[in-house]
Design an enzyme around this catalytic site. Sequence first.
Site, PDB file in Angstrom:
ATOM      1  N   ASP A  46      16.164  24.964 -22.728  1.00 46.22           N
ATOM      2  CA  ASP A  46      16.980  24.973 -21.515  1.00 46.22           C
ATOM      3  C   ASP A  46      16.137  25.094 -20.244  1.00 46.22           C
ATOM      4  OD1 ASP A  46      16.123  27.539 -21.832  1.00 46.22           O
ATOM      5  OD2 ASP A  46      18.070  28.481 -21.532  1.00 46.22           O
ATOM      6  N   HIS A 258      -9.050   8.270 -16.773  1.00 49.37           N
ATOM      7  CA  HIS A 258      -7.898   9.140 -16.533  1.00 49.37           C
ATOM      8  C   HIS A 258      -8.047  10.461 -17.287  1.00 49.37           C
ATOM      9  CE1 HIS A 258      -5.016   5.668 -15.205  1.00 49.37           C
ATOM     10  NE2 HIS A 258      -5.929   5.970 -14.307  1.00 49.37           N
ATOM     11  N   ASP A 275     -10.415  13.402  -8.969  1.00 48.01           N
ATOM     12  CA  ASP A 275      -9.421  12.456  -8.442  1.00 48.01           C
ATOM     13  C   ASP A 275      -8.111  13.233  -8.408  1.00 48.01           C
ATOM     14  OD1 ASP A 275      -7.568  10.449  -7.961  1.00 48.01           O
ATOM     15  OD2 ASP A 275      -8.502   9.005  -9.309  1.00 48.01           O
ATOM     16  N   ASP A 286      -4.139  10.192  -2.178  1.00 42.98           N
ATOM     17  CA  ASP A 286      -4.951   9.857  -3.359  1.00 42.98           C
ATOM     18  C   ASP A 286      -6.408   9.862  -2.932  1.00 42.98           C
ATOM     19  OD1 ASP A 286      -5.812   8.989  -5.813  1.00 42.98           O
ATOM     20  OD2 ASP A 286      -4.777   7.064  -5.770  1.00 42.98           O
ATOM     21  N   HIS A 369     -11.983  -1.266 -13.347  1.00 39.63           N
ATOM     22  CA  HIS A 369     -10.697  -1.207 -12.650  1.00 39.63           C
ATOM     23  C   HIS A 369     -10.824  -1.932 -11.315  1.00 39.63           C
ATOM     24  CE1 HIS A 369     -12.108   1.976  -9.861  1.00 39.63           C
ATOM     25  NE2 HIS A 369     -12.662   2.553 -10.915  1.00 39.63           N
ATOM     26  N   HIS A 373      -5.022  -0.034  -4.663  1.00 39.47           N
ATOM     27  CA  HIS A 373      -3.610  -0.219  -4.993  1.00 39.47           C
ATOM     28  C   HIS A 373      -2.796   0.247  -3.792  1.00 39.47           C
ATOM     29  CE1 HIS A 373      -3.284   4.150  -5.647  1.00 39.47           C
ATOM     30  NE2 HIS A 373      -4.374   4.075  -6.395  1.00 39.47           N
ATOM     31  N   HIS A 380       0.967   4.966  -7.014  1.00 41.22           N
ATOM     32  CA  HIS A 380       0.817   3.524  -7.210  1.00 41.22           C
ATOM     33  C   HIS A 380       2.119   2.926  -6.707  1.00 41.22           C
ATOM     34  CE1 HIS A 380      -2.411   3.930 -10.620  1.00 41.22           C
ATOM     35  NE2 HIS A 380      -2.840   4.342  -9.440  1.00 41.22           N
ATOM     36  N   GLU A 412     -11.282   2.253  -3.657  1.00 48.83           N
ATOM     37  CA  GLU A 412     -11.841   3.165  -4.665  1.00 48.83           C
ATOM     38  C   GLU A 412     -12.751   2.485  -5.683  1.00 48.83           C
ATOM     39  OE1 GLU A 412      -9.023   4.499  -7.699  1.00 48.83           O
ATOM     40  OE2 GLU A 412      -7.409   3.564  -6.581  1.00 48.83           O
ATOM     41  N   TYR A 416     -19.334   3.574 -14.011  1.00 53.34           N
ATOM     42  CA  TYR A 416     -19.193   4.475 -15.159  1.00 53.34           C
ATOM     43  C   TYR A 416     -20.180   4.007 -16.216  1.00 53.34           C
ATOM     44  CZ  TYR A 416     -14.946   4.736 -12.434  1.00 53.34           C
ATOM     45  OH  TYR A 416     -14.065   4.827 -11.388  1.00 53.34           O
ATOM     46  N   ARG A 433     -16.832   7.778  -8.749  1.00 49.87           N
ATOM     47  CA  ARG A 433     -15.790   7.046  -8.038  1.00 49.87           C
ATOM     48  C   ARG A 433     -15.630   7.682  -6.665  1.00 49.87           C
ATOM     49  NH1 ARG A 433     -12.354   6.997 -11.690  1.00 49.87           N
ATOM     50  NH2 ARG A 433     -10.848   8.639 -11.173  1.00 49.87           N
ATOM     51  N   GLU A 435     -12.957   7.418  -3.401  1.00 53.02           N
ATOM     52  CA  GLU A 435     -11.654   6.848  -3.054  1.00 53.02           C
ATOM     53  C   GLU A 435     -11.109   7.460  -1.775  1.00 53.02           C
ATOM     54  OE1 GLU A 435      -7.291   6.187  -5.174  1.00 53.02           O
ATOM     55  OE2 GLU A 435      -8.601   7.803  -5.878  1.00 53.02           O
TER      56      GLU A 435
END
Length: 466
Positions: A46, A258, A275, A286, A369, A373, A380, A412, A416, A433, A435
């Site tokens: 609940d 991710h 990130d 972001d 990637h 975006h 996104h 971004e 890697y 990265r 961004e």
Amino acid sequence: MNAPTDSAIAVDVYRQRRARVLAALRAAGGGVAIVPTAPEALRNRDTGYPYRHDSYFYYLTGFAEPDAVLVLNASATSNAPDASNAPQSILFCRAKNADREIWEGFHYGPDAARDAFGFDAAFPADALDTEMPRVLADAGSVHYLLGASADFERRLGGWLDAVRAQARTGVAAPHALRDLAPLVDDMRLVKDAHELAIMRRAAHISALAHRRAMQTCRPGVREYELEAELLYTFRKHGAQAPAYGSIVAAGANACVLHYPAGNAIAQDGDLILIDAACELDGYASDITRTFPANGRFSPAQRTLYDIVLAAQQAAIDATRAGVPFEAPHDAAVRVLAQGLLDTGIVPKARFSNVDDVIAERAYARFYMHRTGHWIGMDVHDCGDYRERDAARDASGALPWRTLQPGMALTVEPGLYVRAADDVPPEYWNIGIRIEDDAIVHEDGCELITRDVPVAAAEIEALMRAA
């Protein structure tokens, strides 16, 4: 309920958006648009997940409570005796319930919501099954988010059946079901001043969180400890929630795109990739930054970091009104590909120049990637990346969408480099990265997330000053 806290509700902003949708529907021959908000969801037994409204619904209403539906009636005909007085903007929401408010807190109820948010009419949510067949009678077409909710589509089917049952009385059921998303997506892609003000504030809060993470980082800290610093800063400065699951990755974990913040311990010599960003009043930010756990980049780390930073700058320089969405990505790829060639990560014995690296996509092993975006109410955000109604090229592809002032997107690039026999070992397990969030202008773009440093020397200076 984590509702947006915009104390001065911008009634006119939401009313004008609804008016634009109504005008577009009339231009297309009329009809009724129906936009439900998101349902509540149980986490276990609940206990519910923190509630978050549907972005399309909120964009058109500013109303953050659950159990709500927006109806926009642009029908060419109406069953009302005086069609000019028929309500065009209708909200269905929870009825006032004093007992429920003891547990959950204040709810507007239909009357207060109608006045506070500028609707023509409002009804209790439990009146939907009675009122909707009346609204849909002779409506011609129904516009909604096709495929978004099977439960909603089943309920819509019931309303349509109720209208069809009146056929012998001369009432006609809608004859077409149309997707509302393309219309609203195009509206949402170009941000107005109200949206941009919130996005700038969200970006500032997120930048403060990244600064705090940099300043509290040290060898021996666990990833989840840095995540805690981020979440603390978001809430301390008024954001309602993270905009997405925070990525806090130490060492080799940064090569997992991710990777969720875990319990890995940052080692002396590791890079930390974060990130993470907040959502404020329904709008996402972001940001990604990569920094050394001990406060100083190693020579190999600095080499790759500067390549990624140069790639980001090339993409930023290419971001302006009038260019294709793909232009920043192409600019970043060229810099990254040249950097991979210069470092020997992509072997010169196989590729004589950067054009060969790009043509054979040899960079994609280390940069898998895209460079950006859309960003807005969703991290996104909605909107086509290609021109929907344009002619296709010789390969069958639609042309990329042209950037316009007021669009918002991320920039971004990253690299890697996993451990592998054919990669120089000094670069093993380095993930980087960088961004930022950008608002498109006529002659360039505005970076709204630069309250946290991005140059390697500035990051090191911030960490030394902690």
